[in-house]
Structure formats: structure tokens, C-alpha cells
Design a protein around this motif. Structure first.
Motif, PDB file in Angstrom:
ATOM      1  N   UNK A   1       0.893  -1.216  -0.082  1.00 28.74           N
ATOM      2  CA  UNK A   1      -0.124  -0.134  -0.042  1.00 28.74           C
ATOM      3  C   UNK A   1       0.861   1.404   0.121  1.00 28.74           C
ATOM      4  N   UNK A   2       0.315   2.076  -1.064  1.00 26.30           N
ATOM      5  CA  UNK A   2       1.213   3.463  -1.167  1.00 26.30           C
ATOM      6  C   UNK A   2       2.751   3.326  -0.944  1.00 26.30           C
ATOM      7  N   UNK A   3       3.154   2.275  -1.928  1.00 30.42           N
ATOM      8  CA  UNK A   3       4.658   2.036  -1.892  1.00 30.42           C
ATOM      9  C   UNK A   3       4.962   1.190  -3.197  1.00 30.42           C
ATOM     10  N   UNK A   4       6.249   1.261  -3.401  1.00 31.39           N
ATOM     11  CA  UNK A   4       7.062   0.814  -4.761  1.00 31.39           C
ATOM     12  C   UNK A   4       7.304  -0.451  -4.414  1.00 31.39           C
ATOM     13  N   UNK A   5       7.074  -1.236  -3.155  1.00 33.96           N
ATOM     14  CA  UNK A   5       7.810  -2.415  -2.670  1.00 33.96           C
ATOM     15  C   UNK A   5       6.631  -3.539  -3.273  1.00 33.96           C
ATOM     16  N   UNK A   6       7.440  -4.372  -3.987  1.00 37.91           N
ATOM     17  CA  UNK A   6       6.770  -5.604  -4.726  1.00 37.91           C
ATOM     18  C   UNK A   6       6.239  -6.643  -3.681  1.00 37.91           C
ATOM     19  N   UNK A   7       5.055  -7.164  -3.944  1.00 38.65           N
ATOM     20  CA  UNK A   7       4.634  -8.199  -3.005  1.00 38.65           C
ATOM     21  C   UNK A   7       5.184  -9.419  -3.614  1.00 38.65           C
ATOM     22  N   UNK A   8       5.229 -10.561  -2.677  1.00 39.11           N
ATOM     23  CA  UNK A   8       5.748 -11.924  -2.976  1.00 39.11           C
ATOM     24  C   UNK A   8       4.956 -12.280  -4.070  1.00 39.11           C
ATOM     25  N   UNK A   9       3.892 -12.290  -4.498  1.00 39.12           N
ATOM     26  CA  UNK A   9       3.302 -12.725  -5.503  1.00 39.12           C
ATOM     27  C   UNK A   9       3.710 -12.204  -6.913  1.00 39.12           C
ATOM     28  N   UNK A  10       3.855 -10.813  -6.882  1.00 40.06           N
ATOM     29  CA  UNK A  10       4.263 -10.009  -7.674  1.00 40.06           C
ATOM     30  C   UNK A  10       5.817 -10.643  -8.128  1.00 40.06           C
ATOM     31  N   UNK A  11       6.613 -10.933  -7.237  1.00 45.40           N
ATOM     32  CA  UNK A  11       8.084 -11.461  -7.395  1.00 45.40           C
ATOM     33  C   UNK A  11       7.903 -12.798  -8.136  1.00 45.40           C
ATOM     34  N   UNK A  12       7.173 -13.387  -7.898  1.00 44.93           N
ATOM     35  CA  UNK A  12       6.909 -14.699  -8.483  1.00 44.93           C
ATOM     36  C   UNK A  12       6.670 -14.740  -9.983  1.00 44.93           C
ATOM     37  N   UNK A  13       5.566 -13.736 -10.295  1.00 45.25           N
ATOM     38  CA  UNK A  13       5.402 -13.613 -11.898  1.00 45.25           C
ATOM     39  C   UNK A  13       6.476 -12.981 -12.408  1.00 45.25           C
ATOM     40  N   UNK A  14       7.132 -11.980 -11.978  1.00 44.07           N
ATOM     41  CA  UNK A  14       8.208 -11.344 -12.533  1.00 44.07           C
ATOM     42  C   UNK A  14       9.554 -12.424 -12.744  1.00 44.07           C
ATOM     43  N   UNK A  15       9.527 -13.424 -12.012  1.00 43.85           N
ATOM     44  CA  UNK A  15      10.753 -14.321 -12.003  1.00 43.85           C
ATOM     45  C   UNK A  15      10.523 -14.951 -13.364  1.00 43.85           C
ATOM     46  N   UNK A  16       9.082 -15.307 -13.928  1.00 43.74           N
ATOM     47  CA  UNK A  16       8.895 -15.888 -15.167  1.00 43.74           C
ATOM     48  C   UNK A  16       9.115 -15.073 -16.401  1.00 43.74           C
ATOM     49  N   UNK A  17       8.824 -13.717 -16.246  1.00 46.24           N
ATOM     50  CA  UNK A  17       9.152 -12.655 -17.104  1.00 46.24           C
ATOM     51  C   UNK A  17      10.623 -12.737 -17.250  1.00 46.24           C
ATOM     52  N   UNK A  18      11.459 -12.358 -16.160  1.00 44.35           N
ATOM     53  CA  UNK A  18      12.761 -12.583 -16.336  1.00 44.35           C
ATOM     54  C   UNK A  18      13.464 -13.714 -16.953  1.00 44.35           C
ATOM     55  N   UNK A  19      12.838 -14.857 -16.725  1.00 41.63           N
ATOM     56  CA  UNK A  19      13.448 -15.938 -17.488  1.00 41.63           C
ATOM     57  C   UNK A  19      13.482 -16.147 -18.986  1.00 41.63           C
ATOM     58  N   UNK A  20      12.296 -15.574 -19.418  1.00 43.64           N
ATOM     59  CA  UNK A  20      11.928 -15.532 -20.890  1.00 43.64           C
ATOM     60  C   UNK A  20      12.859 -14.384 -21.386  1.00 43.64           C
ATOM     61  N   UNK A  21      12.895 -13.217 -20.532  1.00 48.67           N
ATOM     62  CA  UNK A  21      13.776 -12.052 -21.253  1.00 48.67           C
ATOM     63  C   UNK A  21      15.233 -12.450 -21.255  1.00 48.67           C
ATOM     64  N   UNK A  22      15.835 -13.432 -20.281  1.00 51.13           N
ATOM     65  CA  UNK A  22      17.016 -13.698 -20.588  1.00 51.13           C
ATOM     66  C   UNK A  22      17.396 -14.568 -21.638  1.00 51.13           C
ATOM     67  N   UNK A  23      16.567 -15.500 -21.915  1.00 56.40           N
ATOM     68  CA  UNK A  23      16.368 -16.510 -22.927  1.00 56.40           C
ATOM     69  C   UNK A  23      16.369 -15.647 -24.394  1.00 56.40           C
ATOM     70  N   UNK A  24      15.675 -14.545 -24.407  1.00 62.93           N
ATOM     71  CA  UNK A  24      15.555 -13.504 -25.729  1.00 62.93           C
ATOM     72  C   UNK A  24      16.489 -12.444 -25.382  1.00 62.93           C
ATOM     73  N   UNK A  25      17.584 -12.469 -25.384  1.00 66.28           N
ATOM     74  CA  UNK A  25      18.547 -11.299 -25.076  1.00 66.28           C
ATOM     75  C   UNK A  25      18.898 -10.373 -26.114  1.00 66.28           C
ATOM     76  N   UNK A  26      18.290 -10.476 -27.103  1.00 61.28           N
ATOM     77  CA  UNK A  26      18.168  -9.318 -28.402  1.00 61.28           C
ATOM     78  C   UNK A  26      17.043  -8.409 -28.201  1.00 61.28           C
ATOM     79  N   UNK A  27      16.044  -8.605 -27.330  1.00 62.66           N
ATOM     80  CA  UNK A  27      15.023  -7.632 -27.293  1.00 62.66           C
ATOM     81  C   UNK A  27      14.942  -6.682 -26.191  1.00 62.66           C
ATOM     82  N   UNK A  28      14.733  -5.569 -26.336  1.00 61.65           N
ATOM     83  CA  UNK A  28      14.689  -4.332 -25.457  1.00 61.65           C
ATOM     84  C   UNK A  28      13.451  -4.282 -24.857  1.00 61.65           C
ATOM     85  N   UNK A  29      12.965  -3.880 -23.577  1.00 63.79           N
ATOM     86  CA  UNK A  29      11.617  -3.680 -23.169  1.00 63.79           C
ATOM     87  C   UNK A  29      11.671  -2.194 -22.552  1.00 63.79           C
TER      88      UNK A  29
END
Length: 271
Positions: free
Chosen positions: A170-198
């Protein structure tokens, strides 16, 4: 018995005998390496060769005139032994085994996509699966299940991707644990596709001042980028933008609408 008859009988024996050897050798080669040591002794190529030499020699002897019997026996024996050895030999004997350098289960001589990363599911020709057929492999696709024929960007998405369940305290930029789980999958796909910028875009609802919301949205976008960077995505591949309350996707008059407006989006960054 006439020589012609003897030659015919021996010739028939040669054909039958060598056919049996060749058949047994072929079956053995299809059963794997262990079958070679399990074969009966009389099916071994060396034994076939001896048998072929004897039979071939007999044919040569029986087919020649009396003054050429020895020569005929020699030539027939040599030809018979050679033919038998070739027919009974294992097809792959002496050949180096075909490797699988990327470990995807498809031999290198059949692999149309060599160098597939470890653990990536592949098809029959060794290429990464692309379930929705959009040209972006599943292991790099941030938007799986794209409708057939849809034009997608390098992320596999038709448009910017709203990162569902990427929420903050609440009223913060701190990620929740659920958000970190989602972003871990995003990061995995971005690491494997290192030619793309986001692009990472932060958005808020209209509660609070416009200036405060602009700052909060920027901090939240930066927080997502920091997490992805810690997961191995290079910082120079990411650009963060805070839009505050300027780009709502729903009404700010209801709680449900405000919840939709509080979001982080991921898009392709084209310079």
C-alpha cells in the motif's frame, strides 16, 4: 552328378545361406548394441564369411573345366567370402555414433535447430516448440496463446502486456511476494531472448495528487526493472516510464476500475 547340377545346387545354397546371415545381421543392428554379443555363433560375420568362401569355392570348382578347377575354386571362394562378409556385417559397424550436442534428444544429423538451450521442449526436428505459431518460441513468449494469424512483437505479444498480479504494498513501490513470482517468469523469458529491449511503464489511479501519482508510478516501474536486473536481465535492455494517472484503462469512479488503472505494462522498446 553333372557339374552344372552341382553348381546350381551350391549356388542356391549360397543365396539361401547368405540371405539368412544378412537377415540376422540386419535384425541384430535394429535391436541395439547388446544384441551383437547375444547372436548365435553361426550368425557372426566371420562365420558367414567362411561359409560363403566354402560355398563360393564349390561353385567355382563345379562350374569350370577340369583344367581350370583350381582357379575356379579360388575365384569362387574369394568372391563368396567377400560377399558373405559384406552381407552379414552390421550396417553401422565401425561408424562413429551420432552425437546430440545440445542434449535435446534429437541427433545432430537430424537437428534443424542446433544449440537449443538446456531444458527447452523441442519438436521432432529439434526446434523449440511454438504452440501458438506466432514465430516466438514458447520459452521466450511473454504472451502464449496468441490467436492464429495475429501480428506480434518480439515479446510474442500483439500489444503491450499488462503484468497481471504484479502488485505493490500500500502506497509503496515495494513488490509483493506474488509479484516477484510473476516477474521471475518474465525474467526467465527475457534472459533467453537477449536481443529484445523492453519498456516498463507504471500507471496509477486518480486517488491523490497528479504529481504524487506521477512519482509513485515511476518508482514502481523502477522497482520492477530493479527486480528483473537482479534476475539477470541487463539494465541497458530496459527503459522505465511513469505515467501517473494520465492513461487510465477504466473508470476511476469505482474500486474495480481504479484497480485496473493501478498497473505495470511491459512492451517492446524500439530505439
Amino acid at each position: 552328378m553333372k557339374k552344372s547340377t552341382t553348381g546350381l545346387l551350391l549356388g542356391s545354397a549360397l543365396v539361401v545361406g547368405l540371405s539368412g546371415c544378412a537377415s540376422s545381421a540386419s535384425q541384430s543392428s535394429g535391436m541395439g548394441d547388446s544384441s551383437a554379443s547375444d547372436r548365435a555363433w553361426y550368425k557372426h560375420p566371420a562365420v558367414c564369411s567362411v561359409a560363403g568362401g566354402l560355398i563360393g569355392g564349390g561353385i567355382g570348382y563345379a562350374s569350370m573345366n577340369e583344367d581350370e578347377e583350381d582357379t575356379g575354386a579360388y575365384i569362387g571362394g574369394t568372391v563368396g567370402a567377400t560377399a558373405a562378409a559384406l552381407l552379414c556385417a552390421e550396417p553401422n559397424k565401425g561408424k562413429a555414433p551420432v552425437g546430440d550436442s545440445d542434449g535435446d534428444g534429437v541427433p545432430d544429423d537430424q537437428d534443424e535447430c542446433p544449440g537449443t538451450p538446456a531444458g527447452v521442449a523441442v519438436d521432432a526436428v529439434g526446434c523449440p516448440l511454438d504452440s501458438d505459431g506466432d514465430g516466438v518460441p514458447d520459452y521466450q513468449d511473454q504472451c502464449p496463446g496468441t490467436p492464429a494469424g495475429a501480428e506480434v512483437n518480439a515479446l510474442g505479444c500483439v500489444q503491450d502486456l499488462v503484468l497481471q498480479d504484479v502488485n505493490f504494498e500500500f502506497d509503496s513501490a515495494k513488490l509483493t511476494m506474488g509479484a516477484e513470482s510473476v516477474l521471475s517468469d518474465v525474467a526467465s523469458k527475457l534472459r533467453s531472448n537477449d536481443s529484445v529491449r523492453v519498456r516498463i511503464e507504471g500507471h496509477t489511479d486518480s486517488i491523490g495528487s497528479a504529481g504524487y501519482n506521477m512519482d509513485l508510478s515511476q518508482r514502481r516501474a523502477d522497482s520492477v526493472a530493479d527486480f528483473l536486473s537482479n534476475q539477470g536481465v541487463a539494465s541497458n535492455r530496459m527503459k522505465t516510464i511513469g505515467f501517473g494517472e494520465k492513461q487510465p484503462v477504466a473508470t476511476n469512479e469505482t474500486e474495480a476500475g481504479r484497480a485496473e488503472n493501478r498497473r505495470v505494462e511491459l512492451g517492446e522498446w524500439q530505439q
